[in-house]
Design a protein around this motif. Structure first.
Motif, short mmCIF file in Angstrom:
data_model
loop_
_atom_site.label_atom_id
_atom_site.label_comp_id
_atom_site.label_asym_id
_atom_site.label_seq_id
_atom_site.Cartn_x
_atom_site.Cartn_y
_atom_site.Cartn_z
N ILE A 93 0.23 -5.18 -5.84
CA ILE A 93 -1.19 -5.22 -6.16
C ILE A 93 -1.39 -6.00 -7.46
N PRO A 94 -2.49 -6.74 -7.56
CA PRO A 94 -2.76 -7.49 -8.80
C PRO A 94 -3.16 -6.54 -9.93
N PRO A 95 -3.00 -6.92 -11.14
CA PRO A 95 -3.42 -6.07 -12.26
C PRO A 95 -4.93 -5.88 -12.25
N ARG A 96 -5.36 -4.80 -12.81
CA ARG A 96 -6.78 -4.50 -12.82
C ARG A 96 -7.49 -5.38 -13.86
N ALA A 97 -8.60 -5.93 -13.40
CA ALA A 97 -9.39 -6.77 -14.31
C ALA A 97 -10.36 -5.94 -15.12
N SER A 98 -10.77 -4.79 -14.62
CA SER A 98 -11.73 -3.95 -15.32
C SER A 98 -11.48 -2.49 -14.92
N ASN A 99 -12.38 -1.62 -15.36
CA ASN A 99 -12.25 -0.20 -15.07
C ASN A 99 -12.84 0.19 -13.70
N ARG A 100 -13.31 -0.81 -12.96
CA ARG A 100 -13.86 -0.48 -11.65
C ARG A 100 -12.75 -0.04 -10.70
N GLY A 101 -13.13 0.67 -9.62
CA GLY A 101 -12.16 1.18 -8.67
C GLY A 101 -11.37 0.08 -7.98
N VAL A 102 -10.18 0.46 -7.53
CA VAL A 102 -9.31 -0.47 -6.83
C VAL A 102 -9.78 -0.59 -5.39
N ARG A 103 -9.76 -1.85 -4.86
CA ARG A 103 -10.17 -2.10 -3.49
C ARG A 103 -8.96 -2.60 -2.70
N ALA A 104 -8.73 -1.99 -1.52
CA ALA A 104 -7.62 -2.42 -0.67
C ALA A 104 -7.87 -3.79 -0.07
N ALA A 105 -9.11 -4.20 -0.01
CA ALA A 105 -9.42 -5.53 0.54
C ALA A 105 -8.85 -6.65 -0.33
N ASP A 106 -8.53 -6.37 -1.59
CA ASP A 106 -7.95 -7.39 -2.46
C ASP A 106 -6.46 -7.58 -2.21
N TRP A 107 -5.85 -6.72 -1.40
CA TRP A 107 -4.43 -6.83 -1.10
C TRP A 107 -4.24 -7.70 0.15
N LYS A 108 -3.04 -8.14 0.35
CA LYS A 108 -2.70 -8.88 1.56
C LYS A 108 -2.29 -7.87 2.63
N LEU A 109 -3.30 -7.26 3.30
CA LEU A 109 -3.02 -6.17 4.23
C LEU A 109 -2.27 -6.65 5.47
N ASP A 110 -2.42 -7.91 5.85
CA ASP A 110 -1.75 -8.40 7.05
C ASP A 110 -0.26 -8.66 6.83
N SER A 111 0.17 -8.79 5.61
CA SER A 111 1.59 -9.07 5.32
C SER A 111 2.09 -8.12 4.24
N PRO A 112 2.47 -6.90 4.59
CA PRO A 112 3.00 -5.96 3.60
C PRO A 112 4.33 -6.47 3.03
N ASP A 113 4.63 -6.10 1.78
CA ASP A 113 5.85 -6.54 1.11
C ASP A 113 7.06 -5.68 1.53
N TRP A 114 6.84 -4.49 2.01
CA TRP A 114 7.94 -3.63 2.46
C TRP A 114 7.39 -2.61 3.44
N THR A 115 8.20 -2.22 4.43
CA THR A 115 7.81 -1.21 5.42
C THR A 115 8.97 -0.24 5.59
N GLY A 116 8.65 1.02 5.58
CA GLY A 116 9.71 2.02 5.72
C GLY A 116 9.15 3.40 5.99
N ARG A 117 9.90 4.42 5.56
CA ARG A 117 9.54 5.83 5.79
C ARG A 117 9.15 6.48 4.46
N MET A 118 8.19 7.39 4.53
CA MET A 118 7.78 8.13 3.34
C MET A 118 8.11 9.60 3.53
N ARG A 119 8.70 10.19 2.48
CA ARG A 119 9.03 11.61 2.48
C ARG A 119 8.47 12.23 1.20
N VAL A 120 7.66 13.29 1.37
CA VAL A 120 7.07 14.00 0.23
C VAL A 120 7.83 15.31 0.05
N THR A 121 8.43 15.49 -1.11
CA THR A 121 9.21 16.70 -1.39
C THR A 121 8.66 17.36 -2.66
#
Length: 249
Positions: free
Chosen positions: A22-50
């Motif tokens: 994700i790019p660094p925040r330019a201001s205190n406004r909320g983060v938007r997922a539309a600013d990310w490259k959603l079609d090409s993720p940088d990594w894909t795997g499994r998530m485990r919450v412990t």
């Protein structure tokens, strides 16, 4: 933070999660997922919450080997370690840390809303339990200054217990006045003689002549009630025959 050797429990497991730079925040406004490259993720795997003690861990692992890619320790939720985005419920911002303490912010996303809901609920339930544990420990450390009720016996004080005194005693059933009570014994020296044999023979009631006649009348009436009628001719000839015999004399 977690204590060494604490038991680690699994809160949630999701087999598919996408990781984004994700790019660094330019201001205190909320983060938007539309600013990310959603079609090409940088990594894909499994998530485990412990969870280990009061601290939760979000671990990103390889699907096949289980090798750890990155992890994010969570001290509180919601908080800076896990943030939601302003334009979607399927994407979050994580603060990951390595063993040396360095941290970075990445974006994660789920392909299904149900997976993001389970992830959110797992963290909420854990930190709800942490809050309850903190309140219990505070109450244990706070001294109780309320006056206590003293129920102990003072010196010389006694207590009387009446057990079974309120029940009425049952009255004895009178003997010989109904029921099955035993009759009182006869007076001494006045025992009634046993019945003799002749008395047993005379105990049957005698039948008088008049009574016998009534019984015979009833028998004759019952027998003649079904007899055939007598011929009038026979009765008349017998009657005149008796008169003839009397006249000849």
């Amino acid at each position: 933070m977690a204590t060494e050797g604490a038991y680690e429990s699994i809160l949630c497991v999701k087999p598919d999660v996408n990781v984004y730079r994700i790019p660094p925040r330019a201001s205190n406004r909320g983060v938007r997922a539309a600013d990310w490259k959603l079609d090409s993720p940088d990594w894909t795997g499994r998530m485990r919450v412990t969870a280990r003690g009061k601290v939760a861990y979000i671990k990103l692992e390889d699907k096949i080997s289980g090798e750890l890619f990155a992890q994010a320790p969570i001290d509180e939720f919601p908080g800076i370690a896990v943030e939601t985005v302003s334009d979607s419920s399927r994407y979050f911002v994580l603060r990951i840390q390595d063993d040396s303490g360095r941290s970075a912010f990445i974006g994660i996303g789920f392909g299904d809303r149900g997976d993001s809901f389970d992830f959110n609920v797992a963290l909420q339930d854990h930190f709800k339990w942490v809050k309850q544990e903190d309140e219990i420990s505070k109450q244990a450390q706070t001294p109780d200054n309320t006056p206590k009720l003293d129920l102990g016996f003072k010196e010389g004080q006694t207590i009387t217990l009446n057990i079974g005194q309120s029940r009425k005693r049952e009255k004895a059933r009178p003997q010989g006045s109904g029921g099955f009570g035993l009759l009182p014994p006869p007076p001494a020296g006045k025992l009634a003689p046993p019945p003799s044999k002749s008395d047993n023979q005379n105990t049957q009631p005698a039948v008088e002549e008049g009574d016998m006649g009534c019984l015979l009348d009833l028998d004759s009436t019952n027998d003649n009630s079904v007899d055939a009628p007598i011929s009038n001719t026979t009765a008349t000839s017998d009657l005149w025959g008796d008169f003839d015999s009397v006249t000849q004399k």
